[in-house]
Design a protein around this motif. Structure first.
Motif, PDB file in Angstrom:
ATOM      1  N   LYS A  58     -26.985  -5.959 -49.076  1.00  0.00           N
ATOM      2  CA  LYS A  58     -27.646  -4.908 -49.861  1.00  0.00           C
ATOM      3  C   LYS A  58     -28.372  -3.920 -48.949  1.00  0.00           C
ATOM      4  N   GLU A  59     -29.065  -4.425 -47.910  1.00  0.00           N
ATOM      5  CA  GLU A  59     -29.794  -3.528 -47.015  1.00  0.00           C
ATOM      6  C   GLU A  59     -28.829  -2.644 -46.228  1.00  0.00           C
ATOM      7  N   LEU A  60     -27.732  -3.224 -45.747  1.00  0.00           N
ATOM      8  CA  LEU A  60     -26.757  -2.418 -45.005  1.00  0.00           C
ATOM      9  C   LEU A  60     -26.120  -1.362 -45.895  1.00  0.00           C
ATOM     10  N   GLU A  61     -25.808  -1.720 -47.139  1.00  0.00           N
ATOM     11  CA  GLU A  61     -25.253  -0.745 -48.080  1.00  0.00           C
ATOM     12  C   GLU A  61     -26.265   0.370 -48.326  1.00  0.00           C
ATOM     13  N   GLY A  62     -27.575   0.009 -48.372  1.00  0.00           N
ATOM     14  CA  GLY A  62     -28.608   1.020 -48.572  1.00  0.00           C
ATOM     15  C   GLY A  62     -28.666   1.998 -47.418  1.00  0.00           C
ATOM     16  N   LEU A  63     -28.518   1.514 -46.191  1.00  0.00           N
ATOM     17  CA  LEU A  63     -28.521   2.404 -45.029  1.00  0.00           C
ATOM     18  C   LEU A  63     -27.354   3.381 -45.074  1.00  0.00           C
ATOM     19  N   VAL A  64     -26.168   2.873 -45.455  1.00  0.00           N
ATOM     20  CA  VAL A  64     -24.993   3.749 -45.564  1.00  0.00           C
ATOM     21  C   VAL A  64     -25.192   4.764 -46.679  1.00  0.00           C
ATOM     22  N   ALA A  65     -25.790   4.327 -47.786  1.00  0.00           N
ATOM     23  CA  ALA A  65     -26.002   5.228 -48.918  1.00  0.00           C
ATOM     24  C   ALA A  65     -26.975   6.338 -48.547  1.00  0.00           C
ATOM     25  N   ILE A  66     -28.046   6.012 -47.808  1.00  0.00           N
ATOM     26  CA  ILE A  66     -29.010   7.045 -47.387  1.00  0.00           C
ATOM     27  C   ILE A  66     -28.333   8.071 -46.502  1.00  0.00           C
ATOM     28  N   GLU A  67     -27.447   7.591 -45.621  1.00  0.00           N
ATOM     29  CA  GLU A  67     -26.762   8.510 -44.711  1.00  0.00           C
ATOM     30  C   GLU A  67     -25.883   9.488 -45.473  1.00  0.00           C
ATOM     31  N   LYS A  68     -25.313   9.013 -46.599  1.00  0.00           N
ATOM     32  CA  LYS A  68     -24.408   9.859 -47.377  1.00  0.00           C
ATOM     33  C   LYS A  68     -25.108  10.628 -48.477  1.00  0.00           C
ATOM     34  N   HIS A  69     -26.420  10.301 -48.761  1.00  0.00           N
ATOM     35  CA  HIS A  69     -27.104  10.906 -49.901  1.00  0.00           C
ATOM     36  C   HIS A  69     -27.358  12.389 -49.636  1.00  0.00           C
ATOM     37  N   PRO A  70     -26.971  13.262 -50.515  1.00  0.00           N
ATOM     38  CA  PRO A  70     -27.114  14.710 -50.276  1.00  0.00           C
ATOM     39  C   PRO A  70     -28.555  15.177 -50.248  1.00  0.00           C
ATOM     40  N   TRP A  71     -29.529  14.392 -50.743  1.00  0.00           N
ATOM     41  CA  TRP A  71     -30.926  14.841 -50.780  1.00  0.00           C
ATOM     42  C   TRP A  71     -31.640  14.569 -49.463  1.00  0.00           C
ATOM     43  N   VAL A  72     -31.130  13.636 -48.662  1.00  0.00           N
ATOM     44  CA  VAL A  72     -31.835  13.234 -47.458  1.00  0.00           C
ATOM     45  C   VAL A  72     -31.501  14.198 -46.332  1.00  0.00           C
ATOM     46  N   LYS A  73     -32.512  14.779 -45.674  1.00  0.00           N
ATOM     47  CA  LYS A  73     -32.308  15.722 -44.587  1.00  0.00           C
ATOM     48  C   LYS A  73     -33.176  15.293 -43.412  1.00  0.00           C
ATOM     49  N   GLY A  74     -32.557  15.271 -42.255  1.00  0.00           N
ATOM     50  CA  GLY A  74     -33.308  15.026 -41.034  1.00  0.00           C
ATOM     51  C   GLY A  74     -34.042  13.708 -41.076  1.00  0.00           C
ATOM     52  N   GLU A  75     -35.363  13.755 -40.753  1.00  0.00           N
ATOM     53  CA  GLU A  75     -36.171  12.550 -40.656  1.00  0.00           C
ATOM     54  C   GLU A  75     -36.954  12.273 -41.925  1.00  0.00           C
ATOM     55  N   ASP A  76     -36.640  12.998 -43.005  1.00  0.00           N
ATOM     56  CA  ASP A  76     -37.410  12.843 -44.244  1.00  0.00           C
ATOM     57  C   ASP A  76     -36.914  11.616 -44.984  1.00  0.00           C
ATOM     58  N   LEU A  77     -37.322  10.449 -44.528  1.00  0.00           N
ATOM     59  CA  LEU A  77     -36.885   9.200 -45.138  1.00  0.00           C
ATOM     60  C   LEU A  77     -37.979   8.531 -45.933  1.00  0.00           C
ATOM     61  N   MET A  78     -39.108   9.225 -46.140  1.00  0.00           N
ATOM     62  CA  MET A  78     -40.222   8.617 -46.851  1.00  0.00           C
ATOM     63  C   MET A  78     -40.247   8.990 -48.318  1.00  0.00           C
ATOM     64  N   SER A  79     -39.236   9.701 -48.753  1.00  0.00           N
ATOM     65  CA  SER A  79     -39.206  10.123 -50.152  1.00  0.00           C
ATOM     66  C   SER A  79     -38.959   8.934 -51.057  1.00  0.00           C
ATOM     67  N   GLU A  80     -39.232   9.131 -52.334  1.00  0.00           N
ATOM     68  CA  GLU A  80     -39.012   8.059 -53.307  1.00  0.00           C
ATOM     69  C   GLU A  80     -37.534   7.690 -53.390  1.00  0.00           C
ATOM     70  N   GLU A  81     -36.663   8.756 -53.216  1.00  0.00           N
ATOM     71  CA  GLU A  81     -35.233   8.476 -53.319  1.00  0.00           C
ATOM     72  C   GLU A  81     -34.776   7.533 -52.217  1.00  0.00           C
ATOM     73  N   SER A  82     -35.245   7.778 -50.964  1.00  0.00           N
ATOM     74  CA  SER A  82     -34.819   6.934 -49.862  1.00  0.00           C
ATOM     75  C   SER A  82     -35.332   5.516 -50.041  1.00  0.00           C
ATOM     76  N   GLU A  83     -36.558   5.383 -50.510  1.00  0.00           N
ATOM     77  CA  GLU A  83     -37.094   4.049 -50.751  1.00  0.00           C
ATOM     78  C   GLU A  83     -36.278   3.321 -51.809  1.00  0.00           C
ATOM     79  N   TYR A  84     -35.844   4.062 -52.801  1.00  0.00           N
ATOM     80  CA  TYR A  84     -35.053   3.444 -53.871  1.00  0.00           C
ATOM     81  C   TYR A  84     -33.690   2.993 -53.342  1.00  0.00           C
ATOM     82  N   LEU A  85     -33.076   3.871 -52.506  1.00  0.00           N
ATOM     83  CA  LEU A  85     -31.748   3.549 -52.007  1.00  0.00           C
ATOM     84  C   LEU A  85     -31.769   2.385 -51.036  1.00  0.00           C
TER      85      LEU A  85
END
Length: 755
Positions: free
Chosen positions: A693-720
């Motif tokens: 599940k954690e590895l799938e989450g990392l791949v999903a964050i990389e592909k998520h269109p909302w995530v840009k650069g180092e902005d990984l503290m958003s609610e969306e990234s935490e959810y993914l």
């Protein structure tokens, strides 16, 4: 010398063979292929025929002159509405039935006619007969041989007293009450009639009717009883038949219409109409059939060879020769064959005897070899049956038979099939060797490319039972990232497993810089990690009975042509019943991937696979092998990785191929996950389901269109990504540099605590 009894026996044998040959020739198919060869009891030889060949537009007869009709309801054969009783191919004759002409007092006689186009009424086989005491029988005909249109007449008169004299023989037909006359040659158009001459004024005590008819010779025998009651309304007549209305010389010029086939001769008809085909001497069969006439084996029939001679059949003929050791003229009208007593022949006899002995010895050797081969095959069969039973084949079949559709999941291969697939397990076909067996490259009979593994199990019944259970469970696994088990062979001394072939080598082949100069990218490595984690999680959580692999390593992760991961080699795997948490067994696995806790206690569970997978993650990050004996400080990769993490040297040990400047956080998260997987205590490691599940989450964050650069503290990234629990139960947001720093502090605390 042959005795008289032996000569008689030989003659009887030859006669019997001759009768059999004649019977076979009589029953030989004489019609065209697919055409009726009989109508009722009447044979129909070609050129005669009925209807059309099945599946073609070709007639079953040569031309319309030979067209017959069969009434299947009465099994009666007709020729121009005339009943046919037999057809002779050798005599070129046809037997038909003709109506009798009847003429009674005060009535006109019934005129009967027969017109057969190219067929003629046989002058040698028929006669015209009149019966009555006041009878004039007349025939009218046109003679084809005279080549004119004049009508010719002939006939006879039959008279008698009332009553006829007793001294007259009533079996003759010489004029008294019965007269007869020959049929002229070459007639195919004839009419006949029987009428009264004196109106029966003197014979009123007898039948007042007269009868005239054409009839086959030797068929009709007159009786005075026929004067009171004539018993026949139709009688048999013989027709001579031939082909066409031209001579052999004219017909042979037209190859297309020429009726005589191979090994035949053409003979002009004696009636002056058409020609006939006959087989050449030494040949037999149907001369009109497309196959023509075939050679007669005179040696199988009575012939002119003397007793001691040998008969040699030739095409259309035969010859008689004296056998070796005999001399003379080999025919019955010659001197015959007698024993040659000359010195040269004695030497030849010795040679023949030696040759006979050699042939006999060869026959004995062949017989002994055949018996030995048969015995060897029987022994091999018994050995295969015994191996099948010892390897648990009957148990496996029983388990599979209880599952519906088991034949679609696994096949029981024979030893011969797998020997053929691997060229008898040629050393050149070896793909690799491992602790659980040797893997061969194989091609099945249906051209499927497979990997055939020769397992290493002892004769322990418990071990055999575990193996059968594993095969049974693995046969039901259907996961895209697990190498599919196609079947097994239990006829050999050790079991053979047949897997699908994965063609792109192992994961280690693609990340080891010594084996591959151009290693795979970090994105591909992360995808392979996800696929591998999903497969192991499936084995732990989704299989009908949980399966612990026990040998997860980079060489057991195969890659196909699309670099998709396939987990393989379940030789060390074990089934864990649902009511048990762990299994105790002899320590087994690969150095560098072994769970330290399992190594210490001998008890393995799902967390043992988690540790091994953690080592694979470290290999993906560092590009280094799990064990490197040439580098003492890095001999155990897991320990080297943990110490490097404690010293904050992650970036120093990472493979240069994985860092691209944009995946810093992702590499940190995978490193933290790998560190958690290789914890010394199993209870502190995550489950494979959590890892996947954690590895799938990392791949999903990389592909998520909302995530840009180092902005990984958003609610969306935490959810993914989810949340990573720390050692003390707090929750650290995964994907942040803070989490990595916190993890380093945790490592320091562990050191302080003495861990």
């Amino acid at each position: 010398m042959f005795s008289t009894e032996k000569v008689m026996m030989r003659m009887k044998l030859l006669l019997l063979i001759n009768l059999l040959a004649m019977t076979m020739a009589a029953t030989e198919a004489q019609s065209l292929a697919g055409c009726p060869d009989k109508c009722g009891d009447v044979d129909i030889p070609y050129p005669f025929g009925v209807g059309v060949q099945p599946g073609t537009s070709r007639n079953c007869f040569l031309d319309q002159s030979f067209n017959l009709t069969c009434d299947n309801s009465t099994s009666t054969l007709y020729f121009d509405n005339i009943t046919v009783s037999s057809i002779s191919l050798q005599q070129h004759q046809m037997d038909i039935f003709m109506l009798v002409s009847e003429g009674c007092y005060n009535q006109t006689g019934q005129l009967r006619s027969l017109y057969t186009k190219t067929f003629t009424i046989s002058s040698t086989q028929n006669k015209f007969v009149s019966v009555g005491c006041d009878t004039l029988g007349m025939i009218y005909f046109q003679n084809n041989s005279l080549r004119n249109n004049f009508t010719h007449y002939t006939g006879c008169v039959a008279l008698c007293y009332s009553p006829p004299p007793k001294e007259i023989d009533d079996k003759t037909c010489s004029g008294t009450a019965c007269c007869q006359v020959d049929i002229p040659v070459g007639i195919n158009n004839i009419s006949f009639v029987a009428v009264s001459v004196f109106n029966h004024t003197n014979v009123l005590t007898f039948n007042n009717c007269s009868h005239g008819f054409i009839v086959k010779h030797d068929w009709f025998h007159f009786s005075f009883d026929y004067l009171r009651d004539f018993p026949y309304d139709r009688v048999p007549v013989v027709l001579d038949w031939s082909v066409s209305n031209v001579t052999c010389r004219t017909a042979s010029r037209s190859k297309a219409d020429y009726a005589c086939k191979s090994n035949t001769e053409c003979v002009d008809s004696s009636d002056g109409v058409g020609y006939k085909c006959i087989c050449k001497p030494g040949f037999e069969g149907n001369p009109y059939h497309p196959n023509g006439c075939h050679d007669v084996d005179e040696c199988s029939r009575p012939n002119n060879c003397s007793i001691h001679s040998q008969c040699i059949n030739l095409n259309g003929t035969y010859k008689c020769v004296c056998p070796p050791g005999y001399k003379g003229i080999a025919y019955n009208n010659g001197t015959g064959c007698s024993l040659d007593t000359s010195p040269s022949n004695q030497n030849l006899s010795i040679l023949i005897i030696a040759l006979g002995v050699s042939v006999a010895l060869l026959a004995v050797f062949t017989l002994v070899s055949t018996l030995c081969w048969a015995r060897k095959q029987r022994t091999l069969k018994q050995l295969r049956e015994r191996n099948f039973e010892q390897n648990g084949g009957n148990i496996l079949l029983q388990q599979l038979s209880e599952q519906q559709g088991y034949t679609d999941r696994i096949k029981i291969f024979t030893e011969v099939e797998l020997k053929n697939a691997t060229n008898n397990f040629d050393q050149c076909r070896i793909l690799g060797r491992g602790g659980q067996g040797t893997v061969y490259d194989g091609i099945l009979q249906d051209n499927r490319h497979v990997a055939i593994k020769k397992s290493r199990i002892g004769g322990d019944p418990r071990q055999i039972k575990d193996f059968i259970n594993e095969v049974f469970v693995l046969s039901q696994i259907n996961h895209r990232n697990v190498v599919k088990l196609l079947g097994c062979c239990l006829e050999t001394e050790v079991p053979l497993l047949v897997y699908e072939f994965v063609d792109n080598g192992t994961l280690l082949d693609h990340i080891d810089p010594l084996k591959n100069e151009f290693s795979i990218s970090w994105e591909t490595r992360l995808r392979i990690a996800v696929e591998t984690a999903e497969a192991i999680s499936y084995l732990h959580s989704s299989a009908s009975i949980p399966i612990i692999h026990r040998d997860i390593k980079s060489t057991n992760i195969l890659l196909d042509h699309n670099l998709k991961a396939k987990v393989s080699d379940f030789g060390a795997s074990r089934l864990v019943p649902l009511d048990e948490t762990h299994v105790t067994t002899v320590v087994q696995g690969t150095l560098g991937y072994l769970d330290p806790e399992y190594l210490h206690t001998g008890q393995f569970d799902e967390k043992s696979d988690v540790y091994s997978f953690g080592v694979v993650l470290v290999e993906l990050l560092t590009g280094k092998k799990a064990v490197q004996f040439s580098m003492p400080e890095q001999r155990n990769l897991a320990m080297y990785f943990v110490s490097s993490m404690k010293e904050d040297r992650l970036w120093e040990i990472l493979d240069k191929q994985v860092y691209d400047g944009n995946n810093t956080n992702q590499l940190k998260e995978v490193a933290l996950l790998a560190w958690r997987c290789v914890k010394v205590k199993g209870e502190e490691r995550p489950t494979m389901k959590e890892v996947a599940k954690e590895l799938e989450g990392l791949v999903a964050i990389e592909k998520h269109p909302w995530v840009k650069g180092e902005d990984l503290m958003s609610e969306e990234s935490e959810y993914l990504l989810g949340h990573v629990p720390d050692m003390y139960g707090a929750t650290i947001a995964a994907g942040t540099s803070a989490s990595y720093d916190t993890m380093l502090k945790d490592i320091a605390l562990e050191i302080a605590d003495g861990r």
